[in-house]
Design a protein around this motif. Structure first.
Motif, mmCIF file in Angstrom:
data_model
loop_
_atom_site.group_PDB
_atom_site.id
_atom_site.type_symbol
_atom_site.label_atom_id
_atom_site.label_comp_id
_atom_site.label_asym_id
_atom_site.label_seq_id
_atom_site.Cartn_x
_atom_site.Cartn_y
_atom_site.Cartn_z
ATOM 1 N N ALA A 268 0.828 -1.205 0.000
ATOM 2 C CA ALA A 268 0.000 0.000 0.000
ATOM 3 C C ALA A 268 0.863 1.256 0.000
ATOM 4 O O ALA A 268 0.608 2.210 -0.747
ATOM 5 C CB ALA A 268 -0.927 -0.009 1.213
ATOM 6 N N ALA A 269 1.909 1.272 0.830
ATOM 7 C CA ALA A 269 2.796 2.431 0.885
ATOM 8 C C ALA A 269 3.526 2.617 -0.441
ATOM 9 O O ALA A 269 3.693 3.746 -0.928
ATOM 10 C CB ALA A 269 3.791 2.264 2.034
ATOM 11 N N GLU A 270 3.961 1.521 -1.029
ATOM 12 C CA GLU A 270 4.646 1.597 -2.318
ATOM 13 C C GLU A 270 3.722 2.111 -3.404
ATOM 14 O O GLU A 270 4.154 2.881 -4.288
ATOM 15 C CB GLU A 270 5.192 0.217 -2.690
ATOM 16 N N GLN A 271 2.468 1.712 -3.371
ATOM 17 C CA GLN A 271 1.527 2.191 -4.387
ATOM 18 C C GLN A 271 1.323 3.691 -4.280
ATOM 19 O O GLN A 271 1.268 4.407 -5.298
ATOM 20 C CB GLN A 271 0.183 1.476 -4.239
ATOM 21 N N LEU A 272 1.246 4.202 -3.049
ATOM 22 C CA LEU A 272 1.080 5.639 -2.850
ATOM 23 C C LEU A 272 2.286 6.400 -3.406
ATOM 24 O O LEU A 272 2.135 7.434 -4.076
ATOM 25 C CB LEU A 272 0.898 5.927 -1.361
ATOM 26 N N VAL A 273 3.479 5.885 -3.142
ATOM 27 C CA VAL A 273 4.694 6.521 -3.655
ATOM 28 C C VAL A 273 4.724 6.469 -5.178
ATOM 29 O O VAL A 273 5.133 7.439 -5.844
ATOM 30 C CB VAL A 273 5.950 5.843 -3.060
ATOM 31 N N ASP A 433 6.575 12.655 4.974
ATOM 32 C CA ASP A 433 7.946 12.217 4.722
ATOM 33 C C ASP A 433 7.986 11.135 3.639
ATOM 34 O O ASP A 433 8.875 11.140 2.779
ATOM 35 C CB ASP A 433 8.573 11.673 6.009
ATOM 36 N N LEU A 434 7.029 10.221 3.677
ATOM 37 C CA LEU A 434 6.975 9.158 2.675
ATOM 38 C C LEU A 434 6.790 9.741 1.278
ATOM 39 O O LEU A 434 7.511 9.382 0.336
ATOM 40 C CB LEU A 434 5.824 8.199 2.994
ATOM 41 N N LEU A 435 5.844 10.662 1.150
ATOM 42 C CA LEU A 435 5.533 11.228 -0.160
ATOM 43 C C LEU A 435 6.619 12.186 -0.645
ATOM 44 O O LEU A 435 6.753 12.431 -1.839
ATOM 45 C CB LEU A 435 4.183 11.942 -0.110
ATOM 46 N N ALA A 436 7.410 12.725 0.290
ATOM 47 C CA ALA A 436 8.514 13.607 -0.077
ATOM 48 C C ALA A 436 9.817 12.840 -0.284
ATOM 49 O O ALA A 436 10.863 13.441 -0.501
ATOM 50 C CB ALA A 436 8.702 14.673 1.005
ATOM 51 N N LYS A 437 9.751 11.524 -0.201
ATOM 52 C CA LYS A 437 10.911 10.643 -0.366
ATOM 53 C C LYS A 437 11.962 10.844 0.731
ATOM 54 O O LYS A 437 13.143 10.592 0.532
ATOM 55 C CB LYS A 437 11.550 10.848 -1.745
ATOM 56 N N LYS A 438 11.507 11.300 1.889
ATOM 57 C CA LYS A 438 12.405 11.426 3.031
ATOM 58 C C LYS A 438 12.438 10.138 3.856
ATOM 59 O O LYS A 438 13.248 10.002 4.766
ATOM 60 C CB LYS A 438 11.977 12.599 3.923
ATOM 61 N N ALA A 439 11.516 9.233 3.562
ATOM 62 C CA ALA A 439 11.457 7.943 4.245
ATOM 63 C C ALA A 439 11.006 6.892 3.249
ATOM 64 O O ALA A 439 10.159 7.165 2.382
ATOM 65 C CB ALA A 439 10.496 8.001 5.428
ATOM 66 N N SER A 440 11.575 5.720 3.345
ATOM 67 C CA SER A 440 11.158 4.604 2.495
ATOM 68 C C SER A 440 9.865 4.022 3.042
ATOM 69 O O SER A 440 9.482 4.289 4.192
ATOM 70 C CB SER A 440 12.244 3.528 2.500
ATOM 71 N N PRO A 441 9.145 3.220 2.250
ATOM 72 C CA PRO A 441 7.945 2.557 2.781
ATOM 73 C C PRO A 441 8.222 1.781 4.063
ATOM 74 O O PRO A 441 7.411 1.807 4.995
ATOM 75 C CB PRO A 441 7.520 1.641 1.632
ATOM 76 N N GLN A 442 9.353 1.108 4.121
ATOM 77 C CA GLN A 442 9.680 0.331 5.323
ATOM 78 C C GLN A 442 9.933 1.250 6.524
ATOM 79 O O GLN A 442 9.505 0.954 7.650
ATOM 80 C CB GLN A 442 10.909 -0.547 5.052
ATOM 81 N N GLU A 443 10.619 2.366 6.301
ATOM 82 C CA GLU A 443 10.872 3.319 7.391
ATOM 83 C C GLU A 443 9.563 3.981 7.839
ATOM 84 O O GLU A 443 9.356 4.217 9.039
ATOM 85 C CB GLU A 443 11.878 4.372 6.932
ATOM 86 N N PHE A 444 8.722 4.285 6.886
ATOM 87 C CA PHE A 444 7.410 4.853 7.176
ATOM 88 C C PHE A 444 6.618 3.922 8.096
ATOM 89 O O PHE A 444 6.073 4.344 9.133
ATOM 90 C CB PHE A 444 6.678 5.080 5.852
ATOM 91 N N LEU A 445 6.567 2.647 7.756
ATOM 92 C CA LEU A 445 5.811 1.682 8.548
ATOM 93 C C LEU A 445 6.459 1.428 9.904
ATOM 94 O O LEU A 445 5.759 1.195 10.896
ATOM 95 C CB LEU A 445 5.652 0.371 7.774
ATOM 96 N N ALA A 446 7.771 1.497 9.980
ATOM 97 C CA ALA A 446 8.454 1.322 11.258
ATOM 98 C C ALA A 446 8.074 2.444 12.227
ATOM 99 O O ALA A 446 7.917 2.214 13.440
ATOM 100 C CB ALA A 446 9.963 1.299 11.047
ATOM 101 N N THR A 447 7.905 3.652 11.711
ATOM 102 C CA THR A 447 7.485 4.780 12.542
ATOM 103 C C THR A 447 6.093 4.535 13.107
ATOM 104 O O THR A 447 5.824 4.780 14.294
ATOM 105 C CB THR A 447 7.500 6.084 11.724
ATOM 106 N N LEU A 448 5.191 4.048 12.254
ATOM 107 C CA LEU A 448 3.825 3.762 12.704
ATOM 108 C C LEU A 448 3.817 2.629 13.716
ATOM 109 O O LEU A 448 3.087 2.670 14.716
ATOM 110 C CB LEU A 448 2.939 3.399 11.509
ATOM 111 N N GLU A 449 4.614 1.609 13.444
ATOM 112 C CA GLU A 449 4.661 0.443 14.324
ATOM 113 C C GLU A 449 5.120 0.838 15.728
ATOM 114 O O GLU A 449 4.585 0.319 16.730
ATOM 115 C CB GLU A 449 5.609 -0.609 13.733
ATOM 116 N N LYS A 450 6.081 1.726 15.821
ATOM 117 C CA LYS A 450 6.591 2.136 17.130
ATOM 118 C C LYS A 450 5.505 2.795 17.963
ATOM 119 O O LYS A 450 5.316 2.465 19.152
ATOM 120 C CB LYS A 450 7.777 3.085 16.950
ATOM 121 N N ASP A 451 4.754 3.733 17.371
ATOM 122 C CA ASP A 451 3.670 4.418 18.076
ATOM 123 C C ASP A 451 2.578 3.416 18.457
ATOM 124 O O ASP A 451 2.118 3.373 19.605
ATOM 125 C CB ASP A 451 3.105 5.530 17.192
#
Length: 459
Positions: A268-273, A433-451
């Motif tokens: 899903a994150a990759e599709q958005l990017v 950050d994901l859409l600005a290419k400041k974070a990869s899909p995996q990094e994006f999801l890791a941020t969500l997972e932590k919270d």
């Protein structure tokens, strides 16, 4: 749809003491006078559903229905209620959404809170009020009035909490909403005709339409993400094409047992990017405001827009008969409907109300079948009996049909920012950050997972 609200951390001891005292307060069905002292309080009486037999009393009602059709439907329904039950006087206090949120917490902790309130169903409001024992569970009234037959569970769960306020989406019922909302695809019919394509019936057809619009020099998907939360709705729509609905529900309600770090969420994150890379969004979307985006769509700048039904009136005024709305299509034309959605603010009964039976009768009156007709006539989206309402062909009927289909088939999945008290800020910033290419899909999801994990494991 609204910006996230914080959930204050109350004292567990206070919550337990207050919750234990509920049986000694006006929450008990059958009460119509101030509660007696604890030592002499009788057992709860059966629910009484005849408001006319409750004697002369005054109900104080706080609501946030202050605009246009929202105010009109409340005024009309309140007048009808008082005409039918002249023994009950309504003292209505109407405040804006922000003002209501600011003052309600103080009012509920006072000695004379309102009888009926509209409480934001998120963790920071309704969840906190439940935890503090400030709202009555409505299950006995739901049984007596048949609310479980009137409302599908996909709607009722947005007002359900465990008695300690920890679990959202299950447990006791604490409120009943009037209006519904769903996130779907607004589209410009004229532009689709120019492109020579019909409204998409499948997700692959939708992506084909985006590609064709781009190649024709159109803005495929109008989008403004300066406010950060709009991307939550877009990502939620993409996510629900890839991730099972029950898994989204677990994540969105902040429960244990699910993870953001899954192949489906990565997809899903990759599709958005990919959409951003292919230029499907409006130029400069991360710096464009939400209002500017939908206003641009209303001026013909964009073939599609992923947004909620709350924009119907404004977009219909701008585009007229050229406006269309549909649920996000599935992988196949016959796929079950799945869409991000929910309800307006539910009406709840405060635990200190001396008139819970009258309060429940009032809530029943403003949410019954006749009330849904009034909501329709005043330009609102009724949360129940939606598909049965008579509306003219066009955008309003499209919206009614979409919401009726999604709610009637248990196809609504929660807003992702419900997950934790801080998740809206976390998700909004991470999506930018994901859409600005400041974070990869995996990094994006890791941020969500932590919270998500931090909250769900401690809750």
């Amino acid at each position: 749809m609204t910006a996230p609200k914080r959930r204050p951390r109350g004292s567990r001891t206070l919550a337990l003491l207050t919750a234990g005292a509920l049986t000694l307060t006006g929450c008990a069905p059958g009460s119509s006078a101030p509660p007696a002292p604890a030592s002499t309080q009788p057992a709860a009486s059966p629910v009484r559903t005849d408001p006319g037999a409750l004697g002369n009393l005054t109900l104080t009602v706080w609501d946030q229905e202050v605009r246009g059709g929202q105010a009109a439907q409340m005024e009309q329904l309140n007048a009808a209620f008082q005409a039918k039950y002249p023994n009950i006087k309504l003292n209505r206090v109407s405040r804006s959404f922000d003002d209501l949120n600011t003052t309600l917490r103080l009012a509920l902790s006072g000695n004379e809170p309102p009888d009926v309130v509209e409480a934001n169903n998120g963790r920071s409001s309704m969840g906190a009020f439940v935890k503090a024992g400030q709202l009555c569970p409505l299950d006995a009234y739901a049984e007596a009035y048949g609310w479980k037959k009137r409302y599908p569970e996909s709607v009722l769960r947005y007002s359900r909490y465990s008695a300690d306020g920890k679990l959202f989406g299950e447990g006791n019922l604490y409120g009943l909403p009037q209006v519904g909302e769903v996130v779907g695809l607004f589209y410009n019919k004229a532009k689709l005709t120019e492109l020579g394509i019909a409204p998409p019936k499948t997700w692959p057809e939708f992506e084909f339409a985006l590609a064709k619009a781009k190649s024709a020099g159109q803005v495929p998907l109008q989008f403004g993400n300066l406010d950060k939360w709009p991307a939550v709705h877009v990502f939620g729509t993409v996510q629900s094409r890839n991730v099972p609905a029950e898994q989204i529900g677990t994540l969105a309600f902040g429960r244990k047992g699910a993870s953001w770090n899954t192949p489906e969420n990565v997809k899903a994150a990759e599709q958005l990017v990919t959409w951003a890379d292919q230029g499907y969004f409006a130029k400069g979307f991360n710096g464009q405001g939400y209002d500017a985006a939908w206003q641009a769509f209303g001026k013909g700048q964009g073939v599609f827009m992923i947004a909620g039904t709350w924009l119907l009136a404004d977009l219909q005024k701008a585009l007229g008969k050229e406006l269309g709305f549909m649920l996000p299509p599935g992988a196949t034309a016959d796929a079950p409907p799945v869409a991000t959605g929910g309800t307006g603010l539910p009406f709840a009964i405060t635990s200190k109300s001396p008139h819970p039976d009258a309060a429940a009768a009032y809530i029943d009156f403003i949410t019954n079948a006749e009330a849904m007709k009034v909501l329709t006539e005043t330009g609102n989206l009724p949360v129940a009996d939606t598909a049965r309402q008579t509306v003219a062909e066009g955008p309003q009927k499209d919206v009614f049909t979409a919401f009726g289909t999604a709610s009637g088939k248990d196809g609504l999945v929660p807003y992702l920012d419900y997950a934790t008290p801080t998740f809206a800020d976390t998700l909004g910033a991470a999506l930018q950050d994901l859409l600005a290419k400041k974070a990869s899909p995996q990094e994006f999801l890791a941020t969500l997972e932590k919270d998500y994990k931090t909250f769900s494991e401690a809750n």
